[in-house]
Design a protein around this motif. Structure first.
Motif, short mmCIF file in Angstrom:
data_model
loop_
_atom_site.label_atom_id
_atom_site.label_comp_id
_atom_site.label_asym_id
_atom_site.label_seq_id
_atom_site.Cartn_x
_atom_site.Cartn_y
_atom_site.Cartn_z
N VAL A 132 0.99 -1.25 -0.03
CA VAL A 132 -0.05 0.08 0.06
C VAL A 132 0.90 1.40 0.09
O VAL A 132 0.55 2.35 -0.64
N LEU A 133 2.12 1.21 0.71
CA LEU A 133 3.18 2.21 0.76
C LEU A 133 4.03 2.64 -0.48
O LEU A 133 4.57 3.45 -0.48
N SER A 134 3.82 1.79 -1.51
CA SER A 134 4.46 1.91 -2.76
C SER A 134 4.45 3.53 -3.20
O SER A 134 5.68 3.99 -3.58
N LEU A 135 3.42 3.85 -3.35
CA LEU A 135 3.34 5.19 -3.92
C LEU A 135 4.18 6.26 -3.16
O LEU A 135 4.72 7.14 -3.86
N LEU A 136 4.13 6.19 -1.63
CA LEU A 136 4.74 7.16 -1.00
C LEU A 136 5.97 6.58 -0.82
O LEU A 136 6.87 7.59 -0.27
N ARG A 137 6.42 5.52 -0.79
CA ARG A 137 7.68 5.01 -0.63
C ARG A 137 8.57 5.69 -2.15
O ARG A 137 9.56 5.98 -2.14
N GLY A 138 7.87 5.38 -3.15
CA GLY A 138 8.37 5.95 -4.44
C GLY A 138 8.98 4.88 -5.21
O GLY A 138 9.79 5.22 -6.19
N ASP A 139 8.54 3.34 -4.66
CA ASP A 139 9.44 2.44 -5.82
C ASP A 139 8.62 2.17 -7.09
O ASP A 139 9.03 1.41 -8.10
N TRP A 140 7.43 2.34 -6.99
CA TRP A 140 6.39 2.21 -8.16
C TRP A 140 5.20 3.24 -7.50
O TRP A 140 5.25 3.81 -6.46
N HIS A 141 4.20 3.47 -8.46
CA HIS A 141 3.17 4.44 -8.20
C HIS A 141 2.15 3.63 -7.35
O HIS A 141 1.50 4.01 -6.41
N SER A 142 1.47 2.46 -7.86
CA SER A 142 0.55 1.50 -7.10
C SER A 142 1.48 0.28 -6.77
O SER A 142 1.62 -0.58 -7.85
N GLY A 143 1.66 -0.22 -5.69
CA GLY A 143 2.24 -1.38 -5.31
C GLY A 143 1.61 -2.59 -5.15
O GLY A 143 2.11 -3.73 -5.03
N TYR A 144 0.35 -2.29 -5.40
CA TYR A 144 -0.67 -3.74 -5.31
C TYR A 144 -1.64 -3.85 -6.64
O TYR A 144 -1.80 -3.07 -7.27
N ASP A 145 -1.96 -5.04 -6.81
CA ASP A 145 -2.91 -5.40 -8.02
C ASP A 145 -4.33 -5.10 -7.86
O ASP A 145 -4.93 -5.58 -6.98
N THR A 201 -7.05 -7.33 -5.67
CA THR A 201 -7.37 -6.66 -4.19
C THR A 201 -8.77 -5.93 -4.39
O THR A 201 -9.44 -5.86 -3.27
N ARG A 202 -9.42 -5.72 -5.58
CA ARG A 202 -10.35 -4.81 -5.50
C ARG A 202 -10.41 -3.62 -4.72
O ARG A 202 -11.27 -3.24 -4.28
N VAL A 203 -9.14 -3.03 -5.04
CA VAL A 203 -8.74 -1.66 -4.43
C VAL A 203 -8.34 -0.82 -5.51
O VAL A 203 -7.04 -1.28 -5.80
N ALA A 204 -8.81 0.18 -5.86
CA ALA A 204 -8.34 1.07 -6.99
C ALA A 204 -6.89 1.59 -6.51
O ALA A 204 -6.72 1.91 -5.17
N PRO A 205 -6.33 2.12 -7.25
CA PRO A 205 -4.96 2.79 -6.77
C PRO A 205 -5.32 3.92 -6.02
O PRO A 205 -6.20 4.60 -6.16
N LEU A 206 -4.43 4.40 -5.04
CA LEU A 206 -4.50 5.52 -4.08
C LEU A 206 -4.78 6.73 -5.28
O LEU A 206 -3.66 6.75 -6.08
N SER A 207 -5.53 7.46 -5.04
CA SER A 207 -5.57 8.67 -6.07
C SER A 207 -5.25 9.88 -5.44
O SER A 207 -5.46 10.24 -4.47
N THR A 208 -4.16 10.48 -6.20
CA THR A 208 -3.58 11.72 -5.76
C THR A 208 -4.39 12.86 -6.28
O THR A 208 -4.52 13.84 -5.40
N PRO A 209 -4.81 12.85 -7.48
CA PRO A 209 -5.68 14.11 -7.98
C PRO A 209 -6.91 13.98 -7.46
O PRO A 209 -7.40 12.87 -7.01
N LEU A 210 -7.27 15.10 -6.78
CA LEU A 210 -8.63 15.03 -5.88
C LEU A 210 -9.84 14.68 -6.61
O LEU A 210 -10.34 15.31 -7.68
N ALA A 211 -10.72 13.86 -5.93
CA ALA A 211 -12.00 13.55 -6.39
C ALA A 211 -12.13 12.85 -7.82
O ALA A 211 -13.07 12.60 -8.31
N THR A 212 -10.74 12.83 -8.52
CA THR A 212 -10.92 12.20 -9.80
C THR A 212 -11.09 10.73 -9.84
O THR A 212 -11.59 10.21 -10.75
#
Lengths: 405, 361
Positions: free
Chosen positions: A120-133, A137-148
């Motif tokens: 889950v922390l891949s985005l914030l660690r910076g090793d890739w943008h989304s670290g999970y599938d 997992t049926r969890v969309a990538p953490l969205s940085t642009p708001l509300a998009t």
């Protein structure tokens, strides 16, 4: 000849009667945030225990991630301390087939859903943008642009309904995000299509530094639902039991074809926006202390003790479980991730374009030259590079920019 | 106005062929794709009951139902954003943006999500979305109805950008776009919608895949490199150039991303001279990228700098003035005339302008 000059063309008849298409009254939220903890309500002690374990883990997760950020292991971390109840309720309330659409502050909801904290922390660690599938997992990538991510949730729920599946999408956004155009378009599409989607707004008081009063003039964020023709629910976001119940009702309503719901969970961001922010510039410590008295963990523990479901052993077991998770995070995050710089070209398109093949070859040649240089230096003998220090190109990729919204 | 009639392929097998407009071929491409793949869903404004403002989706809602050809609320970010969610769930959305300039509200969804989702998720979430964008001028449209927006999309990694200039390509490229596993910006030249060519709807001819350019006209003197609405202009210019003694080759790019460096370089190395022609503004436009790529690959074969004939660097003009803006045959021929046919290049008055060929008529 104009219309008025035509004999008999103009009658003094009233226009066709206008009627509202929907009675707005049943859609209106309660005047006060709904709460359960500390009331006479009959609550499921098993659920309370699960929520309690989740929020304790959640707070520990926030503390550990913040510490790792200070140690340089995360590029940035937006903490959700104070908001653990809403986060954990969102993560636990979904059925297996449902989808979660988190924003960047909703790492806890994803972890509560069962995702690997390090992935889950891949985005914030910076090793890739989304670290999970996301599909697995049926969890969309953490969205940085708001509300998009909200229209994505609507589209996915719409697709599920078209296919006859009973999947529901839960989309998370903050109070600041409700000002974005995508929030409006998503709610409107969801209501028109009667999509099985639930929007959870965590109103934590601030969009970085801007308070809610500068964000909206609406009676409450939940009231915005009425304008779209969907129900709005207002809930105490620090009350994990109430938030879980309100979300659960909205999800089942959506699953049964009742359409979307907007839920506003009133909560508070106890920490600054991120480690890079200074909250003392825009809010008083008195305000923060006021909210500390309404702590989501304390609320749950008080209830569980009153029910005789929490003793020192249970508290210790829950804390030990959270410590285990934190230790696992430390161990794994303190190890340098394995990076493959040429992977940068692998996922841009299904097939690499000729241009990307050329650029990949260029980078590969640079990496090979770096390795050769490192080997020569090592053979020449200062010894510093002998210890398997990654090449310069790897270093460049490992540390991304420092700040995100 | 030129039509695609002048450049229709003539392979002799015309028995089953009859005149078909580009809009009709696009309509059939959508219909055939929907018949073949039940996950293909059309979304857009006025595409259902009305059949689209250009009638490209005519009859499809009636045939496939409103769930597969959906009139959405009037909100382009919502349309593209929900298409992304549908693609996440395994559907294959085909989105219609009503006009070029009305697609801009969807830009964030396109740039921040559709173009990056595959990369962000290491291939877990491909985005097989086709975004149909009617584009370009020459139809007498009022403000916001005639933009050439391709450069914005070309500048976004993760998107494919294609544009047909013939009836056969309209069908073939749209089918290819819909089955592609990546987002494709499918730019439809509005002023070619009603151009006709003999075409067989029963046996649509195969066309080269996305990523390949096509030589529409063979020539030896110089190469005109163009795409979409400017292809008929260049074909007409090549015909007119014969009177000047120039034998011009015309390359129809078809696919701006991925870009076919091979076909373009092969042509320019052979002719030694090149002019890039497009409607969109020259500064920061596709022509600069194309000219640079040609120079990088063909420098020692070039007899003259690569020139550009483009729209001026102005907001798209009001319809009564658009003819002055759009690259026409004369402006193309003027540029060809400045390709250093004699040795006194520096005296020709172009060098200080950096090769920009947007002079008035």
């Amino acid at each position: 000849m104009t219309v008025l000059e035509q004999p008999g063309a103009y009658h003094l008849a009233p226009p066709p009667a206008w009627r509202p298409r929907l009675d707005p009254a049943p859609l209106l939220p309660d005047g006060e945030p709904y709460h359960l903890l500390g009331t006479e309500a009959d609550l499921d002690p098993e659920l309370l225990s699960r929520l309690h374990a989740g929020v304790v883990r959640g707070r520990r997760f926030n503390e550990q991630a913040t510490a790792l950020t200070k140690q340089g292991r995360l590029a940035v971390y937006p903490s959700s301390t104070g908001q653990e109840a809403a986060e954990v309720a969102a993560g636990l309330v979904l059925a297996e087939q449902d989808w979660l659409f988190p924003s960047y502050r909703d790492t806890l909801a994803a972890v509560a859903r069962g995702l690997d904290p390090v992935e889950v922390l891949s985005l914030l660690r910076g090793d890739w943008h989304s670290g999970y599938d996301p599909r697995a997992t049926r969890v969309a990538p953490l969205s940085t642009p708001l509300a998009t991510q909200l229209p994505h949730a609507v589209g996915l729920a719409h697709a599920a309904r078209l296919r006859g599946d009973d999947t529901v999408a839960l989309a998370m956004v903050g109070d600041g995000g409700t000002s974005e155009g995508d929030f409006h378009e998503a709610l409107n599409f969801a209501a028109v299509w009667q999509s099985p989607v639930v929007f959870l707004v965590q109103n934590n008081g601030f969009a970085i530094s801007v308070p809610l009063a500068k964000q909206t003039a609406a009676p409450s964020l939940a009231h915005k639902a009425v304008g779209y023709g969907m129900p709005g629910r207002l809930v105490d976001g620090n009350d994990a039991a109430a938030t879980h119940q309100v979300l659960g009702e909205a999800i089942e309503r959506a699953r049964e074809g009742g359409g979307p719901t907007l839920v506003e969970a009133v909560t508070y961001r106890m920490e600054a926006h991120t480690n890079a922010d200074d909250a003392s510039r825009y809010r008083s410590s008195e305000e923060v202390e006021h909210w500390r008295a309404h702590d989501p963990i304390a609320l749950l523990e008080r209830e569980l003790r009153a029910l005789g479901r929490l003793d020192e052993h249970t508290v210790e077991a829950v804390r030990a479980d959270a410590e285990d998770m934190a230790a696992g995070m430390r161990d794994r995050m303190n190890a340098d991730p394995v990076l493959c710089p040429t992977e940068l070209f692998e996922h841009v398109y299904d097939q690499r374009t000729p241009q990307l093949r050329e650029q990949s070859a260029l980078l590969r040649a640079e990496l090979a030259a770096d390795e050769e240089l490192a080997a020569e230096t090592a053979a020449g003998g200062t010894g510093a590079e002998r210890a398997g220090v990654p090449s310069g190109a790897d270093e460049g990729v490992r540390r991304p920019g420092s700040e995100t919204r | 106005m030129s039509t695609v009639e002048t450049i229709s392929a003539a392979d002799g097998t015309t028995a089953a062929r009859k005149p078909v407009t580009m809009a009709q071929a696009l309509n059939q491409a959508l219909r055939d794709a929907m018949l073949e793949d039940p996950t293909v869903h059309l979304m857009g404004e006025d595409i259902g009951t009305l059949g689209g403002v250009f009638r490209v989706t005519d009859g499809l809602a009636a045939e496939f139902g409103e769930d597969r050809c959906t009139d959405t609320p009037l909100a382009e970010a919502g349309i593209l954003g929900s298409a992304i969610g549908m693609a996440m769930y395994g559907l294959r959305p085909v989105v219609e943006m009503q006009f070029d300039a009305f697609a801009y509200p969807s830009f964030e969804q396109l740039v921040s999500h559709a173009a990056r989702m595959r990369n962000r998720t290491r291939g877990a979430l491909p985005m097989p979305i086709t975004v149909r964008v009617p584009y370009g001028g020459g139809i007498g449209g009022v403000e916001h109805h005639s933009d050439s927006s391709e450069a914005y999309y070309m500048a976004t990694p993760g998107l494919q950008v294609v544009t047909p200039a013939t009836v056969a390509d309209a069908y073939g490229l749209l089918r290819a776009a819909i089955v592609a596993e990546d987002p494709v910006i499918f730019m439809e030249p509005k002023r070619l919608y009603w151009g006709k060519a003999d075409w067989s709807s029963a046996e649509p001819e195969r066309v080269p895949p996305i990523g390949r350019a096509v030589v529409r006209r063979r020539g030896a003197s110089a190469t005109l490199i163009t795409y979409g609405p400017s292809v008929p202009v260049c074909m007409a210019a090549a015909e007119a150039a014969r009177a000047e003694g120039w034998d011009l080759e015309v390359v129809d790019l078809r696919s701006l991303v991925p870009f076919d460096d091979v076909t373009v370089a092969e042509s320019v190395r052979r002719t030694g001279r090149a002019v890039v022609v497009h409607e969109s503004a020259g500064f920061g436009g596709p022509g600069g990228e194309i000219a640079a790529r040609i120079t990088e690959r063909c420098f020692h074969h070039l007899e003259a700098p690569v020139l550009r004939v483009t729209g001026f660097d102005i907001p798209y003009p009001p319809p009564m003035l658009e003819s002055h803006h759009l690259p026409g045959v004369e402006r193309v021929l003027d540029a060809v005339g400045r390709l250093q046919w004699e040795s006194d290049w520096t005296a020709s008055g172009v060098s200080s302008a950096g090769g920009f060929e947007g002079g008035g008529e």
